[in-house]
Structures are given as structure tokens and as C-alpha cells.
Design an enzyme around this catalytic site. Structure first.
Site, short mmCIF file in Angstrom:
data_model
loop_
_atom_site.label_atom_id
_atom_site.label_comp_id
_atom_site.label_asym_id
_atom_site.label_seq_id
_atom_site.Cartn_x
_atom_site.Cartn_y
_atom_site.Cartn_z
N GLY B 19 0.82 -1.19 0.00
CA GLY B 19 0.00 0.00 0.00
C GLY B 19 0.86 1.24 0.00
N LYS B 25 0.84 0.25 6.91
CA LYS B 25 1.14 -1.18 6.73
C LYS B 25 1.81 -1.78 7.97
CE LYS B 25 3.56 -0.12 3.11
NZ LYS B 25 3.14 1.29 3.07
N GLY B 466 2.98 -3.55 -53.26
CA GLY B 466 3.53 -3.61 -54.60
C GLY B 466 4.60 -4.68 -54.79
N SER B 535 5.38 -12.13 -45.37
CA SER B 535 6.29 -12.62 -44.31
C SER B 535 6.46 -11.60 -43.19
CB SER B 535 7.65 -13.01 -44.91
OG SER B 535 8.15 -12.06 -45.81
#
Lengths: 264, 634
Positions: B19, B25, B466, B535
Site C-alpha cells: 500500500g 502497513k 507492390g 512474411s
């Protein structure tokens, strides 16, 4: 797998990682219950062989029972046994409180052994549940040139990936039983029938819970005369394991200072 | 050696408390230990003395903050662990620092946990580290998270405030795909709702903290998953040659045939060794056990090889996607080289590309291809050779890895193989014992007759860029110039050589391998083969380069917008409409070539210009210069 199998397996994994990645290893053998378990685990990891020396850093002030035990099992377990003598008290930092100053001899002896043999890493049998600064340790813990522990900036360590490469001059402390508790040690000692020094068992209403130099280690009140009775006793006690080790309790932060300087 | 006897104790549950900084904590842990009577004798007194010395009210966090610097500054620097137990089971509480500069320590702590408690200040609500910690926990594979709304005393124990926070943090965690096991209101400082229900919060008909902890499930066993046994070392202390390692998942028994990856070798387990030695046979072992295996035949094996059963092997690939967190001092950018450690294997990887950078605190995407310290990113990594891999989603222990920057562990991550092809079939094809016969016509004789070298021009690019137009025009021009030349076109190959293949990732990859092999034969025969294939994967093109001796990659690089506008076959339209799945550029990635020999931007230059550059390129590199004239450079 039982929880005990899991503890054992994790320790074996650590031993094998160290053996695969680090050259010139040695194991610190303090003769106590933890380091005897550690030797047993190494024999399991390497199928009966301990492929590195077992080093006793000798303060010369241990109990006679400890020396007897050492001489017997170094032979019986076919250990490559090494002994290093600690320098005298007069050479230690005078500003340390008396017991810490005495304990500092061990750190100095350790440094001598590392220099003499060129060890890159030492296995040490410390556990997180013993003491608050040990709870912050890494499994592979780097030490600087003088053996100092930089606890403010430890390397990250996760997913069983350990930092094994360091600049020249650094050495490693490797902690294969960091995740065990005192009760785990005794339960495993019982399960595997590992021999222990008789000082741990109660005589005349007292026993040693943690062994060190005879002049700075004190027994506790206890009737526990067998391993089973010790396990039962631990279930109920609220006394800290190292309550009988004087150097832990002399002043706030005193033991941290010792450890930062390279004590185990 | 395997099953837990019914009387064996439950394994302790390691649980991390995370936290934002100062949300309490360490206080939660201190109070929890006190309320459950788990503090060692004299601890509360020594904490009181330490607090008084510093002129503070009783500070529960001192129970845990072991370092002088931590007590002096009132912060947690490094992670620590402490034990406690309830009637139901044992716990290992892992305290993790909240300060962002100690994130590496938070991760060190959290990685050992099987469950998490997220502590949140009732006044402040969710803050940066609240979200960041939750996000990282999920990334690290923690599935069980419970939330503590702490400091309820500061908001007058108001039910409405609790509900508001419960709903908002619930939404945040849900967005991260985290399962929430419970949200409870507490005041750690006052001990409200820790081990006993709070009188101030009678409206909360849920659990206390201890009851919530006891309701969390045990960590799941890995034994039911496919076998993964990474080789840790090979020992020869006596006449036995023992393969040592820990079974990460699945089960293994004597008599099993093992497949080792990536070497793709196989052997049978002749015995499971242990010390002290055991009598008997038919031993087996399961996930989590450190074992020693002897094989029925001598294989050359090394640390890092991964054993599995043949029925369920790991994936082989030299490219994969990963989500990482980065702790390194230097930022990560594409083409950086790192060392990756996964289980016992260790190999170099190149950061091919950064797909996404996420700020773990705000959860917002950050633009650019630079991953800075404490950021999370989705990246693509490439290894120089095939590696045995598992996706994190399939196997949590095998799908995670750390990254080294120099000597330091500088990050961690999890593997995703979605969209990549397993390359094991290709490896197997190559390993088959095929001996080659030699021709009586040498390559040099062929070149001299043709007056040009054989080789391959590999045209890669998006559909509509192309490629085919250029390939067929080039074929005509080169033919007129006297070349032996032939176009291998995607569509044509699909009608013959690859008519058995579909469009799955594996099939596409196999299609490209066949084209590469066919083109290689043309090149051997002295022809200039023009391959016109989308590819899209670098790995496939890299493999083609490995197969073909005189290989030239040509990137026909019109961008997606241009190609889609052209859409000569109407494919983009169909792909956008959802008719075609995994269409490159639309719903599948195109990996832009990094080392193409020639790049033709057909979005900008006309066909004639591109064609002229191609002809010049071929004339320069394939045409043999008559004797006496100095040879061209390659």
C-alpha cells in the site's frame, strides 16, 4: 509434499544454485543446531558428499561439549574441516559494549579465514525468525571488501533468482535456512535424527537455547530434556530465542552495528 | 516422498502487506501481532521505550522496523518477515516498503507471497502506490488480494466513507483483473476490527481481519500441470552421473521418458537418487521437490535444459512477447541487449521493440519506446537461438523471468507466446539424419555458364505494397538481360507446395519455411529467385536468411494507409469487416525489417523508380564481371 519437505527442498535448491554459480565456497559450522541441520541439508543436496570445506571460526571460548562434538562429527560426516582462530579481545573496537566487543572477535576471525583461503562465498545458518535485522536479509547477501553489510541498499531478489556475480573483492553470504524457524529446526532434527550437542537439553532445570561463547551465553529455565520436549516447550514460550545471547541486548541498535560490520 | 499424510499441518501462508506510504502497513502488522498475542515477551515494552525516547506516542510500526535508520525516520526501508498464527493456520507476514524508491524491496517481499493485503488510508483513499502495488502484484501472478480500509477512526467510523472507498478500489482492482477476497474497515492504531469486531463499526457485518485472513485459500499445488524439470546441475561425485534440479510443475517417476529442450534430446529415467539411499524401486516425485535423476543413456546435457514429458513439451521460439517491470538505473530502449534468467537457464536477449509503456501509478499509457525505472511495459524480446518457453498464463513458475543489466537484477517479467509459432517441428526436421550427395557440377561452373550468381531477393511488405507487381516486372527485365530468374509468389505457392496448410500461426510459419527451402534450391541451381511474400514475422525472415546462402532482404515499405487505399484484391475491406482473421496490418502485426539490404518506399516512389533501383541492385551484386576486370564487392 509436507511443509517440512518444502523447507528442505528450498534449502537444497539454494545449495545447488550456489554450487553451480559460485566458485570457492565454504560453510560456516558453528556446531549449533542450525548449522548441523545445514550440513545435513548439504549432504542431501549433493547425495552424501559435502563438496566444500566446513569452517569453524573458533573463539577458543566455546563449551567443551562443543569441541567434543566437533571432533567427533567432522570425522563421522567426512567433512573437509577447517579451523580459524580469532584474534584476541585487545584488538577489537573499544567503543563496543563488552559482550559485543567479545562477539566482534568472531567477525575478525571470519575476515582472516576469507583472506587466507580466498573464499568467494560462505554459507551461514542464520534464520529470519531469530532476530529483526536477520529478517531483512537476502538469501544471497553481498558483503563489501571489509565484510560490511549495506542493508540500506540490498539487491532485489525474487523468484529464486539470485545475484551471483559481483565485482572482485566482494564476497557473498549465502543463507540456505533463512526461511526456517526455530521450531522447524527442531522438528527436522527429530525427523532426520540429526545429532545435537547435549547442552541444548535441560540439566538441573536449565538448558541452552542458543549456543555461543561460554562467557557471554546464558541458559534458560527449562525442563525439556529431549527434542520432543523442546518442540513442546517452543509451542508455549514467548521468550526470544537469543534472549541468552548478551551482545544482542546491550543497547538499541547494538546488534545491528555488529551485523553491519560483518557479524553473522 | 509424495503425499501429505492426513495429520500433516497446513503449510504456512506467506502474505504480503502493501500500500501507499504512511497508510499504515507496519502498524497493521504490529497491531495484528499484539491482538493475536504473538509478540515475544518484552517486545511491547521495548517498543514503548523506543517510542518515548523519540518523543512519539506508542508506535506499533517499531515492532517491525528493525533498522536504526527505519526507526529514526519512521519509514520502512527494506522488506521483512514475521511469523504469527491463528487457530486455523500459520502465517508469514511480509512487510513491504511503500516508498517508491524502495520498489525493488517491495518486489523482493511481494514475490515470496501467495496472498496480499492492500492497506488504504480511509482519509486519503487510493494513492499512487496503492494502484502501483496492486498492478505489480497482478503482474507477478498474485491472485488473491484483500483490502483493508485503515484509519477509520480518522473519518469518524463512517459507513458511507467506507462504502465509497470499497466501491472505488473494487472498480480499480477489477480493471486490473484482480480478484478481491474481501474489503474490511479497521483502525489499526486503535485495534478496531483486527481480532475482535469493532463496537464503533457495528454497521460492518463482515469479518474481522483475522477471520478474513483465515478465509484466504492455501496456495494451489503445481503438481497437476505438465512436467517441467529444469536442470540445475550435473553431478559426478562418485560413479553416478546425477541430473539435479527441482521439479517446478507436474510429476516425474522412474521409467518416464523425458524430453530435454531446447536440445530436443530424449532419455528414460532409470532411477531417482536420494541421500540417505533408499531401498526399492518405482519412486516418484512431484512439483516443489528437489531431486536427482539418472538416465538410461549418456546425453550431453547442461544446466538450463528443461525436461518435460514428450506429450506436453514447452514451446520453442527465439522470439516472444513479455510484460516487464523495470528497476534498472538505465532506461530500456529498442536494440538494447540484456541477459535473461528463467528458472536455471540464462541467455542473452535483444529488446526488439517496445509496444506499450505503462505508468504503474496512474495506469496510463506513456508514449514513446523508452522504458524508465519503475515503469511497466509490453515488449518483444529476441534470443539468438531457440529457447524452451512457457506462457505465464499456462505455467506461472516457468513463464516468469528476470532481466540482468550487467551484474544486477534490473527487472522481471512474464512471457506471452500468443501469436508466435512453435519452432520445434522445424528443429526436428533439421535434425533428421539426412546425408547429402554431391553434384558433379560445381556452383562456380554454374555461375560461369549463367554469367551471374544464384541467390534470393526476398521482398517483404504489407499486402498492397507492390511486392508482386515489382517481382514480376523485375523478372521480365532480368530475363531480357539474360538472367535465369523466377518468381516465387505467395498466392502461387499456396496452390501447390503449401496447399495442405491453413492460416494458423504455425501454418504460416511452415509455409514460409517451405518457400525459403524452395528458393534455396533455385539459388543452388544458379537462378535469381524473387520471393514475394508478406512474411510479417522477423523470426520467419531470419530463418529464411539462415537457410539461403545468398540472401537479400528487400523491404517494400509503402505504409498501411497507402496499401489500404490501394487494396487491389479487396482484402483490407474484408479484413476490416471481420471476414478475414489475423490480417497483417489490420488484426495482426507486421514486424518491420531491421537489417534489410534494400528499402523501397513504394508509397512515395513510382514502380519505374523502384524497378530501376532493383535492377541496379541485382546487376551490382549478381552479375559476373568478365575475367581481367576486378571483381565487385559483396
Amino acid at each position: 509434499m509436507t511443509p517440512m519437505d518444502a523447507l528442505e527442498s528450498q534449502s537444497i535448491y539454494i545449495f545447488r544454485e550456489a554450487f553451480a554459480k559460485v566458485k570457492n565456497l565454504a560453510m560456516l559450522w558453528s556446531l549449533g543446531k542450525d548449522s548441523n541441520v545445514m550440513i545435513h541439508l548439504a549432504r542431501k543436496a549433493f547425495f552424501g558428499t559435502v563438496p566444500f570445506p566446513a569452517l569453524h571460526v573458533d573463539t577458543g571460548r566455546k563449551f567443551q561439549e562443543m569441541y567434543d562434538f566437533r571432533d567427533q562429527y567432522a570425522k563421522e560426516w567426512r567433512l573437509n574441516f577447517l579451523r580459524e582462530t580469532c584474534p584476541p579481545l585487545e584488538e577489537m573496537d573499544e567503543t563496543l559494549p563488552p559482550a559485543a566487543r567479545s562477539a566482534a572477535r568472531k567477525t575478525a576471525g571470519l575476515r582472516l579465514a576469507i583472506q587466507k583461503h580466498g573464499f568467494e562465498a560462505l554459507f551461514a545458518g542464520i534464520r529470519r525468525d531469530e532476530e529483526a535485522t536477520r529478517a531483512k536479509e537476502r538469501v544471497f547477501s553481498p558483503r563489501g571488501l571489509a565484510g560490511r553489510w549495506d542493508f540500506r541498499d540490498q539487491p532485489p531478489e525474487f523468484w529464486d533468482q539470485y545475484k551471483t556475480e559481483f565485482p572482485k573483492g566482494t564476497h557473498l553470504r549465502i543463507h540456505p535456512i533463512l526461511h526456517w524457524t526455530e521450531t522447524d529446526i527442531w522438528e527436522y532434527t527429530l525427523r532426520e535424527s540429526i545429532p545435537v550437542i547435549p547442552l541444548y537439553f535441560a540439566r538441573d532445570g536449565k538448558r541452552y537455547r542458543s549456543l555461543g561463547d561460554h562467557d557471554i551465553t546464558f541458559p534458560m529455565e527449562s525442563e525439556a530434556a529431549t527434542v520432543e520436549e523442546i518442540i513442546a516447550e517452543l509451542r508455549d514460550t514467548k521468550t526470544a530465542e537469543r534472549a541468552g545471547r548478551a551482545m544482542d541486548h546491550e543497547e538499541e541498535g547494538g546488534f545491528e552495528r555488529l551485523r553491519a560490520d560483518g557479524y553473522l | 516422498m509424495t503425499k501429505r499424510p492426513p495429520s500433516a499441518p497446513r503449510p504456512p501462508l506467506p502474505i504480503v502487506i502493501v500500500g501507499h506510504v504512511d497508510h499504515g502497513k507496519s502498524t497493521v502488522i504490529g497491531r495484528l501481532l499484539f491482538e493475536t498475542n504473538s509478540l515475544p515477551e518484552g517486545k511491547a515494552e521495548s517498543v514503548r521505550a523506543t517510542s518515548e525516547k523519540r518523543g512519539m506516542p506508542f508506535e506499533w510500526a517499531f515492532v517491525l522496523d528493525a533498522l536504526q535508520a527505519e526507526r529514526d525516520q519512521g519509514i520502512t526501508i527494506d522488506t521483512t518477515q514475521i511469523r504469527f498464527q491463528t487457530k486455523a493456520r500459520r502465517y508469514i507476514l511480509i512487510d513491504a516498503p511503500g516508498h517508491v524508491e524502495f520498489l525493488k524491496n517491495m518486489i523482493t517481499g511481494a514475490a515470496q507471497a501467495k496472498a496480499a493485503l492492500l492497506v488504504m488510508d480511509a482519509e486519503e483513499g487510493a494513492r499512487d502506490q496503492t494502484r502501483q502495488h496492486a498492478f505489480l502484484l497482478h503482474l507477478m501472478g498474485l491472485e488473491t488480494i484483500a483490502v483493508i480500509i485503515n484509519k477509520m477512526d480518522r473519518v469518524g467510523y463512517q459507513e458511507r466513507r467506507f462504502q465509497e472507498l470499497r466501491d472505488s478500489i473494487g472498480r480499480t482492482l477489477h480493471e486490473m483483473n484482480l480478484k478481491v477476497s474481501g474489503v474490511i474497515p479497521v483502525s489499526a492504531r486503535e485495534g478496531e476490527n483486527i481480532a475482535a469486531p469493532s463496537a464503533h463499526m457495528a454497521w460492518h457485518r463482515g469479518e474481522t481481519l483475522t477471520a478474513l485472513l483465515d478465509s484466504l485459500p492455501d496456495a494451489p499445488s503445481q503438481s497437476e500441470k505438465p512436467l517441467r524439470f529444469p536442470i540445475q546441475d550435473i553431478y559426478k561425485f562418485d560413479e553416478r552421473r546425477i541430473i539435479a534440479g527441482r521439479i517446478e510443475s507436474g510429476r516425474l517417476k522412474e521409467g518416464d521418458r523425458l524430453l530435454f529442450s531446447p536440445s530436443n534430446k530424449s532419455a528414460v529415467v532409470s532411477s531417482l537418487e536420494s541421500w540417505p539411499p533408499r531401498e526399492g524401486r518405482g519412486f516418484s516425485a512431484e512439483a516443489g521437490e528437489a531431486v536427482g535423476v539418472m538416465l538410461d543413456r549418456q546425453l550431453f546435457l547442461e544446466r538450463g535444459e528443461l525436461a518435460s514429458h514428450q506429450s506436453d513439451p514447452p514451446f520453442l521460439s527465439d522470439i516472444f512477447r513479455a510484460r516487464i517491470f523495470w528497476l534498472g538505473r538505465h532506461p530500456l530502449t529498442p536494440s538494447v541487449s540484456l541477459v535473461m534468467k528463467r528458472a536455471t537457464s540464462e541467455f542473452s536477449v535483444v529488446l526488439q521493440s517496445v509496444e506499450r509503456v505503462i505508468d504503474a501509478a496512474s495506469l496510463e499509457e506513456v508514449s514513446g519506446e523508452r522504458v524508465s525505472r519503475n515503469q511497466v511495459a509490453d515488449i518483444i524480446l529476441r534470443a539468438p537461438s531457440l529457447q524452451a518457453l512457457d506462457s505465464f498464463g499456462e505455467n506461472g513458475l516457468m513463464g516468469r523471468f528476470v532481466l540482468l543489466d550487467g551484474r544486477d537484477i534490473a527487472g522481471g517479467g512474464v512471457v506471452s507466446l500468443d501469436g508466435y509459432a512453435d519452432q520445434r517441428p522445424i528443429l526436428e526436421a533439421r535434425m533428421r539424419d539426412v546425408s547429402r550427395v554431391s553434384h558433379k557440377v560445381s556452383p562456380r561452373e554454374r555461375e560461369l555458364r549463367a554469367r551471374h550468381r544464384g541467390g534470393v531477393l526476398w521482398l517483404t511488405g504489407l499486402s498492397g505494397s507492390g511486392k508482386s507487381t515489382l517481382a514480376f516486372a523485375l523478372e521480365k527485365t532480368l530475363f531480357d538481360l539474360g538472367y535465369g530468374v523466377y518468381v516465387l509468389d505467395g498466392d502461387n505457392i499456396r496452390h501447390g507446395l503449401s496447399e495442405d496448410l491453413g492460416f494458423s500461426v504455425e501454418d504460416r510459419s511452415e509455409n514460409i519455411r517451405r518457400v525459403a527451402e524452395a528458393a534455396s534450391l533455385f539459388a543452388d541451381a544458379g537462378f535469381v529467385a524473387l520471393v514475394s511474400f508478406i512474411s510479417p514475422m522477423r523470426s520467419d525472415r531470419a530463418r529464411a536468411r539462415g537457410i539461403i546462402p545468398n540472401f537479400h532482404e528487400v523491404h517494400v515499405s509503402a505504409d498501411l494507409e497507402t496499401c489500404e487505399a490501394r487494396d487491389p484484391k479487396g482484402l483490407y475491406k474484408r479484413a476490416r469487416g471481420g471476414e478475414i482473421e489475423d490480417f497483417t496490418g489490420v488484426s495482426a502485426d507486421y514486424e518491420v525489417p531491421e537489417g534489410a539490404e534494400l528499402v523501397l518506399d513504394t508509397g512515395v516512389e513510382g514502380v519505374e523508380d523502384s524497378l530501376r533501383r532493383l535492377v541496379e541492385y541485382v546487376e551490382g551484386r549478381f552479375r559476373l564481371v568478365p575475367e581481367g576486370v576486378s571483381d565487385y564487392e559483396i
